[in-house]
Scaffold this active site. Structure first.
Site, PDB file in Angstrom:
ATOM      1  N   HIS A 125     -73.767 -43.588 -47.264  1.00 19.61           N
ATOM      2  CA  HIS A 125     -73.340 -43.011 -45.981  1.00 19.61           C
ATOM      3  C   HIS A 125     -73.884 -41.597 -45.825  1.00 19.61           C
ATOM      4  O   HIS A 125     -73.742 -40.770 -46.724  1.00 19.61           O
ATOM      5  CB  HIS A 125     -71.814 -43.012 -45.917  1.00 19.61           C
ATOM      6  CG  HIS A 125     -71.279 -42.600 -44.585  1.00 19.61           C
ATOM      7  ND1 HIS A 125     -70.674 -41.380 -44.365  1.00 19.61           N
ATOM      8  CD2 HIS A 125     -71.268 -43.238 -43.398  1.00 19.61           C
ATOM      9  CE1 HIS A 125     -70.313 -41.296 -43.098  1.00 19.61           C
ATOM     10  NE2 HIS A 125     -70.667 -42.411 -42.489  1.00 19.61           N
ATOM     11  N   ASP A 167     -75.805 -38.400 -29.933  1.00 23.75           N
ATOM     12  CA  ASP A 167     -75.479 -39.063 -31.199  1.00 23.75           C
ATOM     13  C   ASP A 167     -74.368 -40.051 -30.905  1.00 23.75           C
ATOM     14  O   ASP A 167     -73.262 -39.662 -30.547  1.00 23.75           O
ATOM     15  CB  ASP A 167     -75.020 -38.019 -32.237  1.00 23.75           C
ATOM     16  CG  ASP A 167     -74.634 -38.650 -33.569  1.00 23.75           C
ATOM     17  OD1 ASP A 167     -74.780 -39.866 -33.725  1.00 23.75           O
ATOM     18  OD2 ASP A 167     -74.172 -37.910 -34.456  1.00 23.75           O
ATOM     19  N   MET A 168     -74.670 -41.332 -31.037  1.00 26.07           N
ATOM     20  CA  MET A 168     -73.671 -42.328 -30.639  1.00 26.07           C
ATOM     21  C   MET A 168     -73.735 -43.565 -31.527  1.00 26.07           C
ATOM     22  O   MET A 168     -74.807 -43.981 -31.969  1.00 26.07           O
ATOM     23  CB  MET A 168     -73.893 -42.731 -29.186  1.00 26.07           C
ATOM     24  CG  MET A 168     -75.231 -43.391 -28.933  1.00 26.07           C
ATOM     25  SD  MET A 168     -75.455 -43.855 -27.221  1.00 26.07           S
ATOM     26  CE  MET A 168     -76.374 -45.390 -27.410  1.00 26.07           C
ATOM     27  N   ALA A 169     -72.561 -44.121 -31.775  1.00 24.95           N
ATOM     28  CA  ALA A 169     -72.496 -45.434 -32.407  1.00 24.95           C
ATOM     29  C   ALA A 169     -72.863 -46.464 -31.349  1.00 24.95           C
ATOM     30  O   ALA A 169     -72.679 -46.232 -30.156  1.00 24.95           O
ATOM     31  CB  ALA A 169     -71.080 -45.689 -32.931  1.00 24.95           C
ATOM     32  N   LYS A 220     -75.766 -55.024 -23.932  1.00 25.62           N
ATOM     33  CA  LYS A 220     -76.730 -53.921 -24.075  1.00 25.62           C
ATOM     34  C   LYS A 220     -76.525 -53.199 -25.409  1.00 25.62           C
ATOM     35  O   LYS A 220     -77.473 -52.950 -26.161  1.00 25.62           O
ATOM     36  CB  LYS A 220     -76.603 -52.950 -22.901  1.00 25.62           C
ATOM     37  CG  LYS A 220     -76.980 -53.580 -21.573  1.00 25.62           C
ATOM     38  CD  LYS A 220     -76.841 -52.620 -20.423  1.00 25.62           C
ATOM     39  CE  LYS A 220     -77.179 -53.309 -19.105  1.00 25.62           C
ATOM     40  NZ  LYS A 220     -77.040 -52.409 -17.955  1.00 25.62           N
ATOM     41  N   GLY A 264     -74.029 -33.970 -25.665  1.00 27.27           N
ATOM     42  CA  GLY A 264     -73.967 -33.015 -26.777  1.00 27.27           C
ATOM     43  C   GLY A 264     -73.401 -31.660 -26.418  1.00 27.27           C
ATOM     44  O   GLY A 264     -73.042 -30.864 -27.290  1.00 27.27           O
TER      45      GLY A 264
END
Length: 336
Positions: free
Chosen positions: A119, A177-179, A227, A309
């Site tokens: 991780h 920054d995204m899951a 998506k 951000g």
């Protein structure tokens, strides 16, 4: 839930102490602590010092190599592979992005995969590294299965985050920054720790039904239906298959099998705008684009339009001055 606010520097020192006591070498412990605190400063607490206890447990169980010999193998003018020797993903990812940055400065682009990793924390840290050097940064990493594919009821994919960092002339960089899941698993864990319900659409139970009790979540859902599902597969292809690592259900669990090395893969890319267009004009146009977006009229219920951000950057400015707020249980563990 009870929380405590402490100076970010104190948090960093406490994390370093915990990790070195568990056998991690000091240099690596400092990098891990820096990246965890980076997340807390941005109020992304799911990826912050909350994770320290898990890392200590994995170190103690033998699932992370505390003295990893991280090696970079340059495979072409703009490509390379970092072998992390089963060490901390934060350190491995940092090495990989720094190598991508060097190649991009020299040849316009740098692409690096990392193997035998674990991780690596918030990807925003690594793309920001590139943006701070007037380069575009891209980062992807896969995770163990916790997300149902669109139309399915059993987990197959990970939260599989993707991040971009783009520099500007006077503004702070654009950081996305995204899951690819609706939220990161850490967010569910955070709500569980804080005793709060989660919104519908974040997680499902064993029947694939949406739940609001974080304790009943057995899998997460992708954002945007098909998506997000498609993008999640792309992340697994770039950071898994392209790196020669496992994918989806074949990845070692984060919160189980603590004694097993996770063998994660990551993907990093740095792009030098100067090789494609006038570098100054690019930075100025980024400023203009972000300024014009901020001036867009807000919809009802919103005070203004933010750039991706930007809210996290505002949190960081405030928290650098006032301290980071973490769960009391996390602070007690760090102090113990």
């Amino acid at each position: 839930m009870s929380t405590v606010t402490i100076a970010h520097q104190e948090a960093k020192e406490l994390v370093v102490k915990k990790l070195t006591e568990a056998g991690l070498n000091k240099e690596h412990a400092e990098k891990v602590a820096e990246i965890l605190v980076h997340a807390d400063l941005r109020n992304v607490n799911s990826h912050g010092v909350l994770r320290t206890e898990h890392y200590v447990n994995r170190l103690n169980a033998g699932g992370i190599n505390p003295n990893a010999n991280i090696q970079f193998n340059k495979t072409g003018p703009v490509t390379g592979v970092v072998d992390g020797d089963d060490g901390f993903g934060h350190v491995i990812a940092d090495v990989a992005m720094k190598q991508a940055i060097e190649m991009a400065k020299e040849n316009g682009i740098g692409m690096v995969t990392a193997i035998n990793s674990s991780h690596c924390g918030a990807l925003s840290y690594f793309v920001q590294e590139a943006a701070e050097q007037n380069l575009i940064g891209i980062a992807m990493t896969h995770t163990d299965k916790i997300v149902v594919p669109f139309g399915g009821k059993e987990a197959f994919l990970g939260t599989n985050p993707i991040a971009y960092g783009v520099p500007a002339k006077t503004s702070k960089p654009f950081i996305l920054d995204m899951a690819t899941s609706n939220v990161a698993l850490g967010k569910i864990l955070q709500y569980k720790e804080e005793g709060k319900e989660i919104p519908p659409g974040w997680g499902v139970d064993e029947n694939g039904e949406t739940v609001t009790d974080p304790g009943k979540v057995v899998a997460l859902q992708t954002f945007g239906g098909p998506k997000g599902y498609g993008l999640s597969m792309i992340v697994d292809i770039f950071s898994g298959l392209l790196a020669g690592a496992a994918f989806g259900p074949h990845i070692t669990k984060m919160y189980g099998d603590l004694d097993k090395k996770r063998k994660l893969g990551h993907y990093f890319c740095a792009i030098n705008p100067a090789f494609f267009t006038d570098a100054d004009a690019f930075l100025e146009n980024m400023d203009q684009m972000m300024d014009e977006i901020r001036q867009a009229p807000p919809a009802p219920g919103f005070s203004q339009v933010f750039v991706p951000g930007e809210i996290e950057q505002m949190n960081e400015e405030r928290n650098l001055e006032n301290g980071i707020t973490i769960a009391s249980t996390v602070y007690q563990f760090l102090k113990k």
